[in-house]
Every structure is written in structure tokens, then in C-alpha cells.
Design an enzyme around this catalytic site. Structure first.
Site, PDB file in Angstrom:
ATOM      1  N   GLY A  72      21.051   1.292 -17.216  1.00 28.05           N
ATOM      2  CA  GLY A  72      19.655   0.913 -17.198  1.00 28.05           C
ATOM      3  C   GLY A  72      18.911   1.125 -18.514  1.00 28.05           C
ATOM      4  O   GLY A  72      19.647   1.106 -19.774  1.00 28.05           O
ATOM      5  N   TYR A 122       7.314   7.104  -3.963  1.00 26.80           N
ATOM      6  CA  TYR A 122       7.561   6.853  -5.686  1.00 26.80           C
ATOM      7  C   TYR A 122       6.457   6.540  -6.384  1.00 26.80           C
ATOM      8  O   TYR A 122       6.328   6.972  -7.284  1.00 26.80           O
ATOM      9  CB  TYR A 122       8.605   5.466  -5.447  1.00 26.80           C
ATOM     10  CG  TYR A 122       9.109   4.989  -6.794  1.00 26.80           C
ATOM     11  CD1 TYR A 122       9.725   5.803  -7.415  1.00 26.80           C
ATOM     12  CD2 TYR A 122       8.234   3.854  -7.240  1.00 26.80           C
ATOM     13  CE1 TYR A 122      10.160   5.245  -8.740  1.00 26.80           C
ATOM     14  CE2 TYR A 122       8.801   3.494  -8.571  1.00 26.80           C
ATOM     15  CZ  TYR A 122       9.535   3.837  -9.315  1.00 26.80           C
ATOM     16  OH  TYR A 122       9.613   3.466 -10.458  1.00 26.80           O
TER      17      TYR A 122
END
Length: 252
Positions: free
Chosen positions: A17, A150
Site C-alpha cells: 500500500g 479506528y
């Protein structure tokens, strides 16, 4: 253009990523490089792409023992650091009624606690003029149903970057953040969701985005290069949004 010539960089979460795209760009710009990852096979694949001169180390971002061992190995290999890119993180759905204490602690340990203590323990290695870069998220400024833990971990990072930016600038060390929006990464595509739910979410995001697509990791890497290089020498405690404009229409 060798914007990082003579500089040494450590990228956590560098095996895929945004981290891997940044590692490739940093190398192309002349940096010496160390990367980390949790998965040995994925890390070895990344090392093969980056070349034998790259130091690739298995490390759990939320484990203090791993952090200490990581920095000891990096110190033995490179002695000092000019760039610390704290990109490792995890994202999991956390519906209020179903979230467990273990899940809450795991997300906060990796996404926030690990970043804080990596900076703390890396300080003796960071040279004057060093750049610390932290990956946050556009979720840190919005209500994010089912991903509240998160989002909170990333909001904690945003606050930390501001505070540590002031704390460390007297030592000549800059702290800044990259705030990615929807980026087409392996991590996003591995979210533990049913296939139809995942596709519905992705289609909805693309539809709401002014640019009508997900970003590419390479587009975020270019912002990381800016923050890593001397081009950003006057940027302190900031969070640069890289989201195709979606926060302009989807956030308060």
C-alpha cells in the site's frame, strides 16, 4: 531528482500500500531505507521489489519489545535516521454493541500507542533536520459509524502530531501527518466485510467523491516525499489531506 540523497528512512508498514509506494519513491530519490511489516512473506516480497540494500524487518507496530528490537537493529545498520514514516496501522469494524475490549485495545495499541512509543524510542537516532511523518485518516474529523474506535485512534494521532510538533521543533525535528481519504490499498481491500457489503461501500464512496475514484498509493507517496524532504522545511505540526476532495462534501 535525488531529493533524499544522503538521507536514511524508516517506514513502518512498508510492505504494501502507501508504505510500499513511498518506499519505492524514497529509494528513487536517493534514500537509504528500512521497512517493517507483520507478515514475513509479504515483507520478503516487498524486499525483493526494493532490492537487497533495503533492510526489511518483521515487527509488530503495537508491541514495545518489537519496537525496541526494531530500532536497535536499525541503529546498528544505519546509526542515525533522517526520516521516520509511521504508516503501520489496522482498521476493523467496531459496531458499538459488538466491540470487545481486546479489539478496542488492539486497535489503539497499534494505531496510537505504538506510534507514540516508536517516536519516543527513535529520538536518540533522529538527526537535527529530521522529519517524522504520521499516517492519519479523514475519519479522524467525521462521524464514522461502525469504525468509531479506528477513527478515534486516528484523531488521537492528529492531536499528538500537533503537540509533538511543538515539542520537537526546538531540536530541529519536524512532525507532520498525511491524512489519506479512500485509497485503493491491499489493507482496504482486506477489510473483514462480506463481499456485497464491501462492494456497496466502495461504490458509495466513489459516487460521493468529487473526483469519482479511489486514490492510488503512489499519489499519497508523493505527499510523503514532500514531507520527508527539505521542500517542507517550514511545515510543522500540520496534517495534509489527500482525499480527492471527499472531505469537502462529506465532512462537517
Amino acid at each position: 531528482m535525488n531529493k533524499l540523497s544522503g538521507k536514511t528512512a524508516l517506514i513502518t508498514g512498508g510492505s504494501s500500500g502507501i508504505g510500499l509506494a513511498s518506499a519505492k519513491l524514497f529509494l528513487a530519490e536517493g534514500a537509504r531505507l528500512a521497512i517493517t511489516g507483520r507478515d514475513p512473506e509479504r515483507l520478503e516480497t516487498a524486499r525483493q521489489q526494493l532490492g537487497d540494500d533495503t533492510l526489511a524487518l518483521v515487527s509488530e507496530a503495537g508491541c514495545l519489545n518489537d519496537i525496541e528490537a526494531l530500532l536497535e537493529q536499525v541503529g546498528q545498520h544505519f546509526q542515525t535516521l533522517d526520516i521516520l514514516f509511521l504508516n503501520a496501522g489496522i482498521a476493523e469494524p467496531t459496531p458499538l454493541e459488538l466491540t470487545t475490549e481486546d479489539q478496542f485495545d488492539r486497535i489503539m495499541r497499534v494505531n496510537f500507542k505504538g506510534v507514540f512509543f516508536t517516536i519516543q524510542k527513535a529520538l536518540p537516532m533522529l538527526k537535527p533536520g529530521a522529519s517524522i511523518i504520521v499516517t492519519t485518516s479523514i475519519t479522524n474529523r467525521s462521524g464514522t459509524p461502525n469504525f468509531s474506535v479506528y477513527a478515534a485512534s486516528k484523531a488521537a494521532l492528529r492531536s499528538m502530531v500537533q503537540s509533538l510538533g511543538l515539542t520537537l521543533i526546538g531540536q530541529g525535528i519536524r512532525v507532520n501527518a498525511i491524512n489519506p481519504g479512500p485509497i485503493d490499498t491491499e489493507g482496504f481491500n482486506r477489510l473483514p466485510l462480506p463481499g456485497d457489503v464491501f462492494q456497496a461501500i466502495k461504490t458509495d464512496i466513489e459516487g460521493r467523491s468529487p473526483i469519482k475514484r479511489f486514490g492510488a498509493p503512489e499519489e499519497v507517496a508523493k505527499v510523503a516525499l514532500f514531507l520527508a524532504s527539505d521542500d517542507s522545511a517550514y511545515v510543522v505540526g500540520e496534517e495534509i489531506v489527500v482525499d480527492g476532495g471527499i472531505s469537502l462534501v462529506c465532512l462537517p
